[in-house]
Design a protein around this motif. Structure first.
Motif, PDB file in Angstrom:
ATOM      1  N   GLY A   1       0.819  -1.206   0.000  1.00  0.00           N
ATOM      2  CA  GLY A   1       0.000   0.000   0.000  1.00  0.00           C
ATOM      3  C   GLY A   1       0.851   1.253   0.000  1.00  0.00           C
ATOM      4  O   GLY A   1       0.569   2.216  -0.718  1.00  0.00           O
ATOM      5  N   ILE A   2       1.919   1.235   0.792  1.00  0.00           N
ATOM      6  CA  ILE A   2       2.791   2.412   0.847  1.00  0.00           C
ATOM      7  C   ILE A   2       3.463   2.631  -0.504  1.00  0.00           C
ATOM      8  O   ILE A   2       3.556   3.767  -1.002  1.00  0.00           O
ATOM      9  N   ALA A   3       3.910   1.506  -1.106  1.00  0.00           N
ATOM     10  CA  ALA A   3       4.544   1.641  -2.424  1.00  0.00           C
ATOM     11  C   ALA A   3       3.566   2.242  -3.422  1.00  0.00           C
ATOM     12  O   ALA A   3       3.903   3.151  -4.188  1.00  0.00           O
ATOM     13  N   LEU A   4       2.342   1.732  -3.373  1.00  0.00           N
ATOM     14  CA  LEU A   4       1.326   2.237  -4.292  1.00  0.00           C
ATOM     15  C   LEU A   4       1.062   3.719  -4.052  1.00  0.00           C
ATOM     16  O   LEU A   4       0.962   4.519  -4.994  1.00  0.00           O
ATOM     17  N   ALA A   5       0.957   4.071  -2.754  1.00  0.00           N
ATOM     18  CA  ALA A   5       0.708   5.485  -2.436  1.00  0.00           C
ATOM     19  C   ALA A   5       1.843   6.360  -2.928  1.00  0.00           C
ATOM     20  O   ALA A   5       1.626   7.462  -3.437  1.00  0.00           O
ATOM     21  N   ALA A   6       3.064   5.861  -2.760  1.00  0.00           N
ATOM     22  CA  ALA A   6       4.222   6.654  -3.215  1.00  0.00           C
ATOM     23  C   ALA A   6       4.167   6.855  -4.713  1.00  0.00           C
ATOM     24  O   ALA A   6       4.413   7.961  -5.226  1.00  0.00           O
ATOM     25  N   VAL A   7       3.837   5.784  -5.427  1.00  0.00           N
ATOM     26  CA  VAL A   7       3.762   5.899  -6.886  1.00  0.00           C
ATOM     27  C   VAL A   7       2.694   6.911  -7.275  1.00  0.00           C
ATOM     28  O   VAL A   7       2.923   7.788  -8.122  1.00  0.00           O
ATOM     29  N   VAL A   8       1.531   6.785  -6.636  1.00  0.00           N
ATOM     30  CA  VAL A   8       0.427   7.698  -6.972  1.00  0.00           C
ATOM     31  C   VAL A   8       0.815   9.136  -6.663  1.00  0.00           C
ATOM     32  O   VAL A   8       0.579  10.055  -7.456  1.00  0.00           O
ATOM     33  N   ALA A   9       1.458   9.312  -5.488  1.00  0.00           N
ATOM     34  CA  ALA A   9       1.867  10.679  -5.127  1.00  0.00           C
ATOM     35  C   ALA A   9       2.882  11.211  -6.127  1.00  0.00           C
ATOM     36  O   ALA A   9       2.842  12.378  -6.511  1.00  0.00           O
ATOM     37  N   GLY A  10       3.781  10.320  -6.527  1.00  0.00           N
ATOM     38  CA  GLY A  10       4.784  10.781  -7.477  1.00  0.00           C
ATOM     39  C   GLY A  10       4.185  11.119  -8.818  1.00  0.00           C
ATOM     40  O   GLY A  10       4.578  12.079  -9.474  1.00  0.00           O
ATOM     41  N   VAL A  11       3.236  10.358  -9.237  1.00  0.00           N
ATOM     42  CA  VAL A  11       2.673  10.584 -10.561  1.00  0.00           C
ATOM     43  C   VAL A  11       1.797  11.825 -10.591  1.00  0.00           C
ATOM     44  O   VAL A  11       1.830  12.599 -11.538  1.00  0.00           O
ATOM     45  N   THR A  12       1.024  12.033  -9.542  1.00  0.00           N
ATOM     46  CA  THR A  12       0.067  13.135  -9.593  1.00  0.00           C
ATOM     47  C   THR A  12       0.661  14.453  -9.137  1.00  0.00           C
ATOM     48  O   THR A  12       0.072  15.498  -9.336  1.00  0.00           O
ATOM     49  N   ALA A  13       1.832  14.399  -8.486  1.00  0.00           N
ATOM     50  CA  ALA A  13       2.395  15.647  -7.971  1.00  0.00           C
ATOM     51  C   ALA A  13       2.960  16.507  -9.094  1.00  0.00           C
ATOM     52  O   ALA A  13       3.403  15.972 -10.097  1.00  0.00           O
TER      53      ALA A  13
END
Lengths: 189, 101, 612
Positions: free
Chosen positions: C600-612
């Motif tokens: 979940g953390i990895a996924l959140a990091a990816v999402v944060a990185g992509v949308t930021a």
């Protein structure tokens, strides 16, 4: 490439290889020993990065105390010295995925952020004992005292946790007793 | 040397540590994975500190504190594993807690 | 008006009070006392009305409510027709209550029985004195309910339960006709009063189709209630009820209510040729087949039941040629002798323990009183001169003959009238045959069966004796002129009298001779099983009506269970399955939890990185 870089490459391969062996080997005691190699290689890396004090503290504490503690724990929990057949859980494929995902995420972030940065290892060593000591006792002394209190708490806690009380000593339960209870702790999860 | 090398090494070690925590059946071996992760974090901190040339040397000092805390933590963790062993007679993480598999 | 209301209310009150009685003596007192008081009230009300011309009575103008336009009110009226039936009903009810005191002496359900019989008396009175058609309908349906409850008195027996359900279902289905007819008449005439309807018919206000349709619908209800073809099969199956009930309900009163209804609505029938023909044909068919069936039965009460059906058909035949006098006269006589015969059957059953012919025989010596009264009853049934049955049957045949030869009233075509003449004569042959056979099988010959027979107690004897009197003498009263409003003296057609006596003598002799060796019915040979099966009408009903209905209800049940309920169950099992899925998240395995957290953390990091 300079000598430092070559050495660093070698040590990192050593560290990575033995770390993989730590988590994949079937011999439990071998895992602890491979951990020693990993930690030692990391200490070497610290030295190459001019963090001398950290390197020696690493050897002293980690390799010296922590690994010994792990070996004691393996002994006290009757770990078999022969290769154990079932050392991995059903979780393995997902765990591989998690590990790879973590590495990938971290790697991507780091590469993206620090591509092209260089460490200057040729200047004055930044991690000499006197400068570390100066920094600790001048700027970080409060944290230092707190860490010692934490260590005291951990010491007391470990003693309390591993104490045997009277019922255990009389043999009504525990591994020394005839019947080893294999029950779930409190009800169903 | 490129900053990336120690950083990528720490990322790789961290991933290996994660695998160790999640896939090992023996509780002590899982704790070894935790140690690997901590060491990866330490390497990261030291690399950044040396690159940054911090006046307060905060990265390396933090690393020292982490080492001390890791020692405390593994002491307590192993005491708990010992208790687990006394209660169950084994330290198989799959079998403790009532999981039938 | 008060008297008429009392005649209805008193037995109902006796029914209520009877429910509070504690032991047998109290129950007997309340039931017999209530019936006696009702009888006295009936005498007071009815006797003055004999021979009066028109309806006498009043109504409470109190409207119960408005159904569309016409008002429904509690309206009562009584003329000589009502008076005759009231008297019949009240007297038979009283005698039956007295008889029941001894017949049901050991019965644990005597209290309920007595109350229901009182309630029945109230309903019968309501039907007979009703001027508002809904009052009649209420009484009609209440009689059906009481009949159902009383047939199933011995509800441990499955044949009693089945017979009660069959009777109720068949009569209830036919009563739909009455309900529709009431509504149609009410709308067409503008009032639900019988007197208003009959006035409208007399004045010619109703269209021909309305008259025919309502007459046929009323006929349907009468066919159901009086067990005529094709709804004739319920009456013999109602015999598992106690014998006094068969005497009261299924011979004298309730089944006669169908005859009363047609007699009351006679102007309606006379105004429609179609209805008259249907009525006549139904009567002809019924009287013949019922008499034939009676010849082949093995059970005394079933013989009497088929006999009742056949004799009711006589009354309907008389009504179809327009002679209310003949019909009602025969109804009264039949009420007396059939009630007597059923009570005698009850006495015999009380003595030998069953109603099958195989257990009887040779009962003349031990049961003298029963033998004497039953003989009078059988003789009246056969039409032996000078008993009542002789006069009333002759009246029916004579009325048909008069209509056939052109001298009678009513639109019955002459072919129908001739058919009725022939059928009644033929039925008379069959009637004498089965009556003689039954009489012989019960009372003469060798004693079959194992129980020793004894005469019945006094409380059961005296009602039979009392009934024997009108059975014997009523004919003389019926012959008198004007006993029923507007009637002249019925001429006794001499040829009819001679013919019927000759038939009687001949058939009695023949049956006696045939029966010397045993049961005369065995001489019927291969016809007998066909008759005993009653032409398979019941089996046909079962196959074409009952079985499809049960199949349809099974289909509805299955639909409810598998289709509708499936949604209800599906909701619950869906919830359970969803919870099972959710439960997988709680695996109690720490490594699973941590795995999920790391991913979940990895996924959140990816999402944060992509949308930021």
């Amino acid at each position: 490439m300079s000598v430092v870089e070559v050495l660093f490459w070698l040590l990192s391969c050593l560290a990575l290889g033995s770390a993989v062996l730590v988590v994949t080997t079937d011999h439990l005691v071998h895992a602890a020993l491979w951990l020693v190699v990993t930690l030692g290689a990391l200490a070497g890396c610290y030295l190459l990065l001019t963090a001398e004090f950290v390197a020696w503290v690493q050897v002293l504490i980690y390799v010296g105390a922590v690994v010994v503690l792990l070996l004691f724990a393996l002994m006290l929990t009757r770990a078999p010295t022969a290769p154990d057949a079932a050392t991995t859980t059903r979780n393995q494929p997902v765990a591989i995925l998690a590990g790879v995902a973590t590495t990938a995420v971290l790697g991507v972030v780091l590469v993206d952020g620090f591509r092209g940065a260089e460490i200057d290892v040729d200047g004055a060593p930044s991690g000499a004992a006197d400068s570390i000591g100066d920094a600790i006792f001048r700027h970080w002394v409060l944290a230092f005292e707190v860490v010692s209190v934490v260590l005291l708490a951990a010491l007391v806690g470990a003693i309390v946790l591993s104490r045997r009380d009277a019922a255990e000593l009389s043999g009504t339960y525990g591994p020394g007793a005839q019947h080893v209870p294999d029950k779930s702790p409190e009800g169903d999860g | 040397m490129p900053l990336l090398w120690p950083l990528l090494l720490s990322a790789a070690l961290f991933g290996v540590g994660v695998y160790g925590v999640l896939a090992r059946r023996n509780a002590v071996l899982a704790l070894m994975g935790v140690e690997l992760m901590l060491n990866a974090a330490n390497l990261n901190l030291v690399a950044f500190d040396v690159w940054f040339r911090d006046v307060l040397v905060s990265g390396q000092v933090f690393t020292l504190f982490i080492i001390a805390l890791a020692a405390a933590e593994i002491g307590l963790g192993l005491a708990i594993v010992l208790r687990l062993f006394r209660a169950y007679g084994h330290v198989d993480v799959d079998r403790v807690g009532g999981d039938p598999s | 008006m008060i008297g008429l209301t009392l005649v209805i209310v008193l037995p109902a009150l006796a029914a209520l009070v009877g429910l509070a009685a504690i032991d047998g003596i109290e129950i007997a007192l309340v039931s017999v006392g209530g019936a006696a008081i009702t009888f006295v009230a009936t005498l007071i009300v009815a006797v003055p009305r004999f021979g009066t011309a028109g309806p006498v009575g009043g109504s409470w103008g109190h409207a119960w409510g408005t159904l569309n336009a016409p008002d429904v009110s509690f309206a009562l009226r009584a003329d000589s027709l009502s008076a005759a039936l009231l008297l019949l009903a009240a007297s038979v009810a009283l005698l039956v209550q007295i008889y029941s005191v001894a017949y049901l002496a050991d019965d644990p359900r005597y209290r309920a029985y007595a109350s229901i019989v009182s309630l029945f008396s109230a309903s019968m009175a309501a039907v007979v004195v009703a001027d508002d058609m809904f009052v009649l309908l209420i009484g009609w349906e209440m009689m059906g309910v009481c009949s159902y409850l009383l047939i199933a008195h011995y509800w441990e027996r499955s044949d009693a339960r089945d017979g009660a359900a069959k009777a109720f279902l068949m009569t209830r289905t036919a009563d739909v006709g009455l309900l529709i007819a009431i509504i149609v008449l009410g709308q067409a005439v503008g009032s639900y009063r019988i007197s208003d309807v009959l006035d409208a018919v007399a004045a010619g206000d109703l269209s021909g189709s309305t008259i025919t349709v309502t007459a046929l619908l009323i006929l349907l209800a009468a066919i159901g209630k009086s067990a005529q073809f094709p709804l004739h099969t319920w009456l013999p199956d109602a015999m598992p009820g106690p014998a006094p009930i068969s005497a009261l309900i299924h011979s004298a009163t309730m089944v006669a209510a169908g005859v009363y209804l047609v007699a009351r609505m006679e102007p309606l029938f006379l105004a429609s040729e179609t209805a008259t023909i249907v009525l006549g044909l139904t009567a002809v068919i019924t009287m013949l087949i019922a008499a034939a069936f009676a010849l082949a039965q093995d059970d005394l009460k079933r013989v009497l039941a088929w006999s009742t059906v056949s004799q009711l058909a006589y009354m309907f035949a008389a009504l179809s040629v327009g002679s209310v006098v003949a019909a009602i006269g025969h109804l009264l006589a039949h009420g007396a002798f059939k009630a007597l015969l059923f009570l005698a059957a009850g006495s015999v059953a009380h003595a030998v323990g069953s109603t099958a012919f195989a257990d009887m025989g040779g009962l003349r010596r031990p049961m003298t009183w029963t033998f004497a009264t039953a003989t009078i009853g059988f003789a009246a049934l056969s039409g032996l001169v000078p008993l009542s049955g002789f006069f009333t049957k002759d009246a029916v045949v004579g009325a048909a003959y008069d209509a056939a030869s052109g001298g009678g009233e009513g639109p019955a075509p002459s072919w129908l009238a001739w058919l009725i003449v022939v059928a009644t004569l033929f039925t008379a042959v069959l009637t004498v045959a089965y009556a003689t056979r039954a009489w012989r099988l019960v009372f003469s010959g060798e004693r079959r069966g194992s129980e020793t027979a004894h005469e019945v107690p006094a409380l059961m004897r005296w009602p039979m004796v009392v009934l024997a009197v009108p059975t014997a003498l009523m004919g003389l009263a019926v012959v008198r002129p004007g006993w029923l409003a507007g009637s002249e003296a019925e001429p006794v057609h001499s040829w009819v009298a001679v013919t019927s006596t000759a038939i009687l003598a001949g058939v009695v002799a023949m049956t006696w001779l045939l029966g010397r060796a045993g049961d005369p019915a065995t001489r019927l040979g291969p016809i007998r099983p066909v008759l005993a099966r009653e032409f398979g009408v019941d089996a046909a009903y079962n196959r074409f009506i009952v079985a499809p209905t049960l199949a349809a209800s099974g289909l509805v049940l299955a639909t409810d269970r598998d289709v509708v309920d499936a949604y209800a169950r599906g909701a619950s099992s869906g919830a359970i399955d969803a919870s099972r899925l959710l439960r997988l998240a709680q695996s109690r395995n720490v490594q699973t939890y941590v795995t999920v957290a790391v991913l979940g953390i990895a996924l959140a990091a990816v999402v944060a990185g992509v949308t930021a």
